[in-house]
Structures are given as C-alpha cells and as structure tokens.
Design a protein around this motif. Structure first.
Motif, mmCIF file in Angstrom:
data_model
loop_
_atom_site.group_PDB
_atom_site.id
_atom_site.type_symbol
_atom_site.label_atom_id
_atom_site.label_comp_id
_atom_site.label_asym_id
_atom_site.label_seq_id
_atom_site.Cartn_x
_atom_site.Cartn_y
_atom_site.Cartn_z
ATOM 1 N N GLU A 81 26.595 35.673 -13.079
ATOM 2 C CA GLU A 81 27.745 34.761 -13.067
ATOM 3 C C GLU A 81 28.041 34.233 -11.665
ATOM 4 O O GLU A 81 28.389 33.060 -11.499
ATOM 5 C CB GLU A 81 28.972 35.455 -13.665
ATOM 6 N N GLU A 82 27.907 35.082 -10.649
ATOM 7 C CA GLU A 82 28.062 34.572 -9.284
ATOM 8 C C GLU A 82 27.000 33.523 -8.987
ATOM 9 O O GLU A 82 27.273 32.493 -8.364
ATOM 10 C CB GLU A 82 27.962 35.716 -8.265
ATOM 11 N N ARG A 112 25.419 31.611 -11.125
ATOM 12 C CA ARG A 112 25.712 30.378 -11.869
ATOM 13 C C ARG A 112 26.638 29.480 -11.041
ATOM 14 O O ARG A 112 26.389 28.283 -10.884
ATOM 15 C CB ARG A 112 26.379 30.719 -13.201
ATOM 16 N N LYS A 113 27.692 30.077 -10.489
ATOM 17 C CA LYS A 113 28.664 29.278 -9.741
ATOM 18 C C LYS A 113 28.057 28.726 -8.458
ATOM 19 O O LYS A 113 28.300 27.562 -8.090
ATOM 20 C CB LYS A 113 29.899 30.115 -9.418
#
Length: 404
Positions: free
Chosen positions: A166-167, A169-170
């Motif tokens: 998720e990190e 992805r951002k």
C-alpha cells in the motif's frame, strides 16, 4: 519547406542490415526518403562518412556528474539544475538525441527541453527511484544522518522510500502525478548506496507486483535497478520491462528474461566510472570502492552470458555516476564483452527505441521517422571497436535541425 539531402555516405539504418551507400532526404523534421540519387534544396556531402540514426542512452542521471559526496554536500540546492544544461549538451555531442533519465530530472527539466528553452536530448523521466527502507535510495548513513544520494524531496520530487504494497501504491501514484514516464524501482542493493548490499534482493513479490500493476494502470513501464540474482529474477517474474545493470545474472534469470522478453540495460561503464573517479582523487568511501571493485568482473561475465543467450539488450551508461560525455565508451565495452560493433550500435538505436516505446518514431533511418541523424567520419563500426566514435562525429541532427 527546405529539403535537405545527406548524400554520398554509408547509411547504417538500424534495421539490422549492413551499412550501404545511400542518400537520406529530410524535410520538416522527418525523413522522407532513403535511396540513391536523391535531390534536395540543400546538399550535405557525406562522402567518406557513416550516417547513423540518433543514438539512445537508456540510463542517465542528467542532474549529476560525480560520485563526490563531499562536493554534493557543498553544492547549493538549485545548482544541479543549471549544471544539467551542460550535461545535456555533452550528451548531444555524443550523438545521443534521446535518453531515459533514471532519477533526478523532474518534470520541469523535461519540459524545459520539450519547450525548447534549453537544448537537450528528448527524455523520458523516472523522477525518483523507489526502494525499500535500507535500500538503494535510502539516504540514512551509519552516523545517523540522512544525506540523499540524489536530491531531497521537494515539490515535484516525491520521496522514494516505501515498504509494503500500500505504501508502494501511493509512491508510484505520486511519481506518476509528478510526471514520471517510467517507474524506477530498486529490487536489490547497489554500489553507491551507503547501507545496501548489491548481492541482496529487495522488495518482496507482493510489493513488486503492486508497483507493476500501478504502472501498467497508467500505461507506463517499470525499470528495475537489479544487481543480485534473486533481485533480478523477482523483478522479471513480476513483469518489469527492463533490468538495469544485471550484475549477478544467474542461468535461471537469463532464461526467464528470454522467455518473457525482458530487456537488459547493462551499464558496464557505471562501476568503472566510480573507480576512475577514485583514481583521480575524488573522495569515495572504502565501502563503495570495495563494492565497485567486486562488481566489475562479475558484471562483464554476466553481460557475456546474456549476449550469448540472446537476451534483448539496450544501451545505457548510468552517466551521472561519473561525467557525461563519455557515454559512447559503453559501446566499446559491449564489443569487448561479446557483442559485434553492429550489435552494439543496434542496442543504441532500434533496440533502445523499442525498449522506450519509440520504435514507430525513432531508432532507424526510414521514411516517416523523425530525422535524428549522426554523421560520423569513416567507418562507425570500426570506431566502436577502437573507442574513437565520439571523436569521429561531425554532425548531429535532432528532428532535422543541426545541433553541432
């Protein structure tokens, strides 16, 4: 429009056929014909010369030109942007009209070239490199200070350290928002990073898969700084388009690259630039020097194995680790390690254009392509062997405009 004919030379057209006598007719920034007996408003006599397509370097850092950490600590933040103008000029002087900037150049640098504010190679930019904590773009030093190898985060330059899908992805989305044409990750440690080991794989499968998925959603590719065998293999299996460096290639990784059509951008010049600077008195840490010395022999052996196996190869140098303007030394190193001169030139023309998704526009001398051309006195292939190609360049054209 003025029709320019470059007449009487040997044309290495980049398609894979041997160089042969031909004229090249240019109008409105495009190649309109290739053949014999062509006529134009302006004639450029290419007798005794080889005409090449504009060359590519698929791995540069235009905002940097040295491994000197002490110098960088004493350099004003904005100065590299002005120094980049000279670095771009030096790149053009090599006949390199298109590059992929592998971290450092931001959207403003790319737009300055696109808008004609400064002369430079057309470029695709990665903006910043993405790595894990403790990875190749982590600026943490053993003393506890954080000293960026590239530039510190600022508007237009997102930070590149992230952990977990998720990190990542951002961060990928942040790079794309900042203007990235390609996403660059580090799936292994590297030579220049203070606390990483180039033999260790970085980022796990689920992290790599997330990066590739987010890049593909934006219609762009992923390039991976990858030195360790496991780091190379993981990146390939998760769909990266190119492996940068590929120092510790394994048989399994080579087979996977061939199966998937993954590109190798070898940058044989990179560790040699680090060692050359140390020999010239540039302060380079003992840790970095030890890694560079270890890498050189293994790097060459891996490259030879990749050539023998038929891995797709595009030319890249890592210029920025050392001075710009020596880029064409990479072609000579490629011939010293298993490639024929024509293969090395192909890696810097059609193959590189294909890697960068520009094959329909550039990379070959054919009607309808953009008129990026390099006029070389004598036999270009012999110059590649001798290491004298840059000295033999007599003219460089970009979109039909003579730059030198």
């Amino acid at each position: 429009m003025t029709r320019i004919v470059i007449a009487g030379g040997q044309v290495f057209d980049g398609t894979g056929t041997p160089a042969e006598a031909a004229d090249v007719l240019v109008e409105g920034g495009q190649i309109v014909d290739v053949g014999t007996g062509l006529d134009g408003d302006v004639r450029v006599d290419a007798t005794g010369h080889t005409v090449l397509p504009g060359l590519f370097d698929c791995h540069v850092h235009l905002l940097f030109d040295s491994a000197d950490l002490v110098r960088s600590l004493n350099t004003p933040f904005s100065l590299p942007f002005y120094q980049a103008i000279g670095n771009m000029r030096a790149t053009l002087d090599c006949g390199i009209t298109t590059v992929r900037d592998a971290a450092g150049a931001d959207l403003g640098v790319a737009e300055a070239v696109r808008q004609g504010l400064v002369e430079g190679p057309r470029m695709q930019i990665a903006v910043n490199m993405i790595s894990q904590t403790g990875g190749h773009n982590d600026s943490w030093m053993a003393c506890g200070a954080e000293i960026p190898q590239l530039l510190p985060p600022y508007p237009g330059m997102p930070g590149g350290v992230a952990d977990g899908p998720e990190e990542l992805r951002k961060v990928v989305r942040s790079m794309i928002r900042a203007g990235a044409d390609v996403i660059k990750i580090a799936s292994s440690g590297g030579v220049m990073s203070p606390r990483s080991n180039p033999r260790h794989a970085h980022l796990r499968d689920e992290e790599l898969a997330m990066v590739v998925r987010e890049a593909e959603a934006a219609g762009i590719a992923v390039m991976s700084h990858a030195m360790s065998g496991d780091g190379i293999l993981a990146a390939v299996r998760n769909g990266v388009r190119s492996i940068e460096h590929g120092v510790f290639l394994t048989v399994e990784a080579i087979e996977e690259m061939c199966s998937r059509g993954t590109w190798l951008v070898p940058t044989l010049l990179a560790p040699r630039m680090v060692l050359g600077q140390a020999d010239a008195g540039v302060p380079v840490s003992d840790v970095v020097l030890a890694k560079a010395r270890t890498v050189v022999a293994e790097h060459a052996a891996s490259f030879r194995a990749a050539v023998d196996a038929g891995v797709r190869i595009a030319m890249g140098t890592d210029s920025g680790v050392g001075p710009h303007g020596d880029n064409l030394t990479e072609l000579t190193l490629m011939t010293q390690n298993g490639m024929k001169p024509a293969q090395a030139l192909h890696a810097a023309t059609r193959s590189a254009a294909e890697l960068m998704g520009l094959r329909e526009e550039l990379g070959t001398i054919e009607a309808g392509k953009r008129a990026d051309l390099v006029l070389v006195e004598g036999d270009a292939e012999q110059h590649v062997l001798d290491g004298t190609l840059k000295d033999a360049i007599r003219a460089v054209y970009q979109d039909g405009r003579k730059l030198r």
